[in-house]
Design an enzyme around this catalytic site. Structure first.
Site, PDB file in Angstrom:
ATOM      1  N   ASP A   1      43.927 -10.886  47.956  1.00  0.00           N
ATOM      2  CA  ASP A   1      43.651 -11.728  49.113  1.00  0.00           C
ATOM      3  C   ASP A   1      44.138 -13.143  48.812  1.00  0.00           C
ATOM      4  OD1 ASP A   1      42.469 -12.877  51.381  1.00  0.00           O
ATOM      5  OD2 ASP A   1      40.708 -11.590  51.218  1.00  0.00           O
TER       6      ASP A   1
ATOM      7  N   HIS B   1      34.039  -8.463  55.623  1.00  0.00           N
ATOM      8  CA  HIS B   1      33.012  -9.325  55.055  1.00  0.00           C
ATOM      9  C   HIS B   1      32.599 -10.468  55.980  1.00  0.00           C
ATOM     10  CE1 HIS B   1      36.845 -11.150  54.523  1.00  0.00           C
ATOM     11  NE2 HIS B   1      36.261 -12.304  54.243  1.00  0.00           N
ATOM     12  N   ASP B   2      33.252 -10.582  57.145  1.00  0.00           N
ATOM     13  CA  ASP B   2      32.884 -11.628  58.109  1.00  0.00           C
ATOM     14  C   ASP B   2      32.162 -11.054  59.323  1.00  0.00           C
ATOM     15  OD1 ASP B   2      34.283 -13.549  56.587  1.00  0.00           O
ATOM     16  OD2 ASP B   2      36.137 -13.214  57.702  1.00  0.00           O
TER      17      ASP B   2
ATOM     18  N   GLU C   1      45.886 -11.894  58.335  1.00  0.00           N
ATOM     19  CA  GLU C   1      44.687 -12.068  59.155  1.00  0.00           C
ATOM     20  C   GLU C   1      45.027 -13.072  60.249  1.00  0.00           C
ATOM     21  OE1 GLU C   1      39.984 -13.279  58.858  1.00  0.00           O
ATOM     22  OE2 GLU C   1      41.510 -14.510  57.912  1.00  0.00           O
TER      23      GLU C   1
ATOM     24  N   ASP D   1      45.103 -14.639  54.203  1.00  0.00           N
ATOM     25  CA  ASP D   1      43.962 -15.180  54.942  1.00  0.00           C
ATOM     26  C   ASP D   1      44.423 -16.136  56.052  1.00  0.00           C
ATOM     27  OD1 ASP D   1      40.993 -15.490  54.939  1.00  0.00           O
ATOM     28  OD2 ASP D   1      41.474 -17.588  54.539  1.00  0.00           O
TER      29      ASP D   1
HETATM   30  O1  TEU Z   1      38.152 -15.797  57.990  1.00  0.00           O
HETATM   31  C1  TEU Z   1      38.745 -16.369  59.082  1.00  0.00           C
HETATM   32  C2  TEU Z   1      37.916 -16.634  60.261  1.00  0.00           C
HETATM   33  O2  TEU Z   1      38.229 -17.509  61.021  1.00  0.00           O
HETATM   34  C3  TEU Z   1      36.746 -15.839  60.604  1.00  0.00           C
HETATM   35  O3  TEU Z   1      36.640 -14.566  60.261  1.00  0.00           O
HETATM   36  C4  TEU Z   1      35.526 -16.659  60.410  1.00  0.00           C
HETATM   37  O4  TEU Z   1      34.696 -16.136  59.419  1.00  0.00           O
HETATM   38  C5  TEU Z   1      34.835 -16.658  61.730  1.00  0.00           C
HETATM   39  O5  TEU Z   1      35.732 -17.125  62.696  1.00  0.00           O
HETATM   40  C6  TEU Z   1      33.673 -17.545  61.733  1.00  0.00           C
HETATM   41  O6  TEU Z   1      32.956 -17.288  62.901  1.00  0.00           O
HETATM   42  C7  TEU Z   1      38.784 -15.881  56.760  1.00  0.00           C
HETATM   43  C8  TEU Z   1      37.967 -15.165  55.719  1.00  0.00           C
HETATM   44  O7  TEU Z   1      37.933 -13.791  56.020  1.00  0.00           O
HETATM   45  C9  TEU Z   1      36.606 -15.787  55.652  1.00  0.00           C
HETATM   46  O8  TEU Z   1      35.736 -15.113  54.797  1.00  0.00           O
HETATM   47  C10 TEU Z   1      36.811 -17.219  55.208  1.00  0.00           C
HETATM   48  O9  TEU Z   1      35.586 -17.887  55.230  1.00  0.00           O
HETATM   49  C11 TEU Z   1      37.800 -17.953  56.095  1.00  0.00           C
HETATM   50  O10 TEU Z   1      38.972 -17.214  56.355  1.00  0.00           O
HETATM   51  C12 TEU Z   1      38.253 -19.217  55.420  1.00  0.00           C
HETATM   52  O11 TEU Z   1      39.064 -18.920  54.330  1.00  0.00           O
END
Ligand code: TEU
Length: 550
Positions: A96, A322-323, A248, A197
């Site tokens: 990642d 994970h989000d 992503e 990411d």
């Molecule tokens: O996530 C990007 C992101 O914008 C979302 O999934 C975010 O968690 C959500 O919009 C909030 O409501 C990526 C990663 O997957 C995440 O874990 C990180 O925190 C983020 O980027 C920053 O690197």
């Protein structure tokens, strides 16, 4: 060469997967110890979220050093051993890469703060509009302004995420060269997969106030994004045809994704998009409590499936990461139809066109933990929004209800391995509490039960390998306005697959003017299917995968 169209990816959040050392945090050796479990699922890749040196403000998405492994997760030797052991089981690793921003502890940012102009130009510093007024009104994704004031320069820096995650300036060629070096470093270690990411946020457009929204329209899918991706491809992973990549894509558009993940556009292998996971939001507002909109969910899935295919572009297909909250808690039924609904939801994704991703524990039907106290939460986004919601006037109770539905911590509780203490995740104190239901939702129990969600997921993964129509077939939505059933066909030369999924707890009969008895059932979440001529009698959350050769 592994064909990513026939592959399935398993996502690991190392911190919550398996703790081999007893310190309460999962680690790389823990993953190595569990490789047989992952192999038995039949997956081809493991995507691991970041384990590089990091202050862990955002659990590793704040990288301090891209070349070293955070001692909390292990050593480079542990990584190499994991890589060898995975390869011995036919599994490849996908790393990642967080290149939209670094941690503020990264040496580049530290040098910038010390006044080094070269490194200041690695980030995005701007003058305020007036004393005390940031350059634009953009909001951080984690709440509050996206700009942080730096007194010694009387300037602000941009952070689309946490204040400790300053955005990199991709318009600076030096930054892009540094990033290429990092990717090549990991390629030399034999890594065959990368997830990038929020990579569609790297090219910032104009710095203007957003009078319609939070600013995202000025930096999402920005002006040079395709050029930067093609350049990254050409100078790094594009030189190795075995490497698979996924971007992503935050708040992206279909049209941009045709480019990002087109068969011959020279950018990435596939994309994650999130529109189908905003059907329980109000517009872009996540911190609300509204029931999910089933019709909207179907419309979005259908549109992405058909249009990406028409433009020969490839999707990553998924419910969980994970989000995201746990899908069975979100669109299923964790009480009466836990098993049925978890299997049905898995079926929807795994029979689609695209590469399916399974997030650790999804294959067990893991649920949201139902936290009721702010002390149980760990995620920076949840902690911020708990405060912001109350500042907006919501009661504590209301704020808790919303957090319990939408918090990213919902998916970050420890993997449930056994019915033993802390679900067998650690011999110590877990960094985040285990979900109470681990006594019956755990890998050991499900391995022993032929009818388990785990064994069902194994079949789903296998089906994609066995049936070309799943890996390569065209996608055709059916009965699109049906208020309770999601149905589609997959078609390839002489093969036809019909996937029927009841999304609700009511019985319903479904028919489509075709003789359903001419199909053979490959998989379903009830023992036998009730099919009579053109009609299927669907029980609560029933799904079936029907197949025929013409
Ligand atoms: O996530 C990007 C992101 O914008 C979302 O999934 C975010 O968690 C959500 O919009 C909030 O409501 C990526 C990663 O997957 C995440 O874990 C990180 O925190 C983020 O980027 C920053 O690197």
């Amino acid at each position: 060469m592994t064909d990513f169209r026939k592959s399935t990816v398993y996502q690991i959040y190392p911190k919550s997967f398996y703790d081999s050392s007893g310190d309460g945090l999962g680690d790389l050796r823990g993953i190595t110890e569990k490789l047989d479990y992952i192999r038995d699922l039949g997956v081809d890749y493991i995507w691991m979220t970041p384990f590089f040196v990091s202050p862990q403000k955002d659990n590793g998405y704040d990288v301090e050093d891209y070349y070293r492994i955070d001692p909390r997760y292990g050593t480079m030797e542990d990584f190499e051993e994991l890589s060898r052991q995975a390869a011995a089981r036919g599994i490849r690793l996908m790393l990642d890469m967080v290149f939209n921003h670094t941690s503020s502890r990264h040496q580049w940012f530290q040098k910038a703060l010390a006044g080094d102009e070269t490194y200041k130009n690695f980030y995005i510093f701007r003058k305020g509009k007036a004393p005390g007024v940031p350059p634009t009104n953009w909001e951080s994704k984690f709440g509050g302004s996206a700009w942080e004031y730096v007194e010694q320069f009387d300037e602000y820096y941009l952070h689309l995420f946490d204040v400790s995650q300053p955005d990199l300036n991709w318009d600076n060629p030096q930054v892009r060269r540094e990033i290429q070096k990092i990717v090549r470093f990991w390629m030399k270690k034999g890594v065959k997969g990368f997830r990038f990411d929020v990579v569609n946020l790297i090219s910032k457009g104009s710095f203007e106030d957003d009078l319609q929204g939070d600013g995202r329209r000025f930096y999402t899918d920005g002006p040079n994004i395709h050029r930067y991706l093609r350049e990254l491809n050409e100078t790094t992973f594009g030189t190795d045809a075995e490497i698979v990549t996924v971007g992503e894509m935050s708040s992206t558009t279909l049209e941009n994704c045709y480019q990002y993940a087109g068969e011959d556009t020279g950018e990435l292998s596939m994309v994650f998009s999130f529109h189908h996971l905003k059907v329980d939001f109000m517009g872009n507002e996540k911190w609300v409590m509204v029931p999910f909109d089933f019709q909207k969910l179907k419309d979005i899935l259908y549109e992405w499936q058909t249009k990406m295919a028409r433009h020969r572009a490839w999707n990553a297909v998924f419910w969980c990461n994970h989000d995201q909250p746990r899908v069975v808690s979100r669109f299923g039924n964790t009480e009466k139809y836990w098993k049925e609904s978890a299997k049905m939801l898995g079926t929807v994704i795994h029979c689609m066109r695209g590469t399916p991703y399974i997030y650790q524990g999804e294959e067990l039907g893991m649920t949201n933990p139902g936290f009721t106290d702010i002390r149980q939460y760990r995620d920076v986004e949840s902690l911020n929004h708990f405060r912001i919601l109350q500042e907006k006037g919501l009661s504590r109770e209301n704020a808790y209800q919303i957090l319990a539905i939408h918090s990213r911590d919902n998916s970050r509780t420890p993997m449930q391995w056994t019915a033993g203490p802390h679900a067998g995740f650690t011999a110590g104190e877990p960094w985040i509490q285990v979900t109470d239901n681990y006594r019956y939702i755990n890998a050991q129990a499900e391995q022993e039960d032929p009818d388990s969600i785990l064994n069902y997921y194994r079949k789903l993964v296998r089906l994609r390998k066995e049936y070309d129509v799943i890996a390569r077939g065209e996608f055709e939505p059916l009965d699109v306005r049906n208020p309770s059933v999601l149905v589609y066909k997959r078609l390839l030369e002489g093969e036809e697959l019909l996937v029927i999924c009841n999304f609700y707890g009511k019985e319903i009969s479904w028919s489509c003017g075709e003789n359903l008895e001419s199909f053979r059932c490959l998989l379903g979440n009830y023992q036998e299917q009730k099919i009579d001529g053109e009609t299927a009698a669907l029980r609560p959350y029933e799904c079936m995968v029907l197949y025929r050769e013409k």
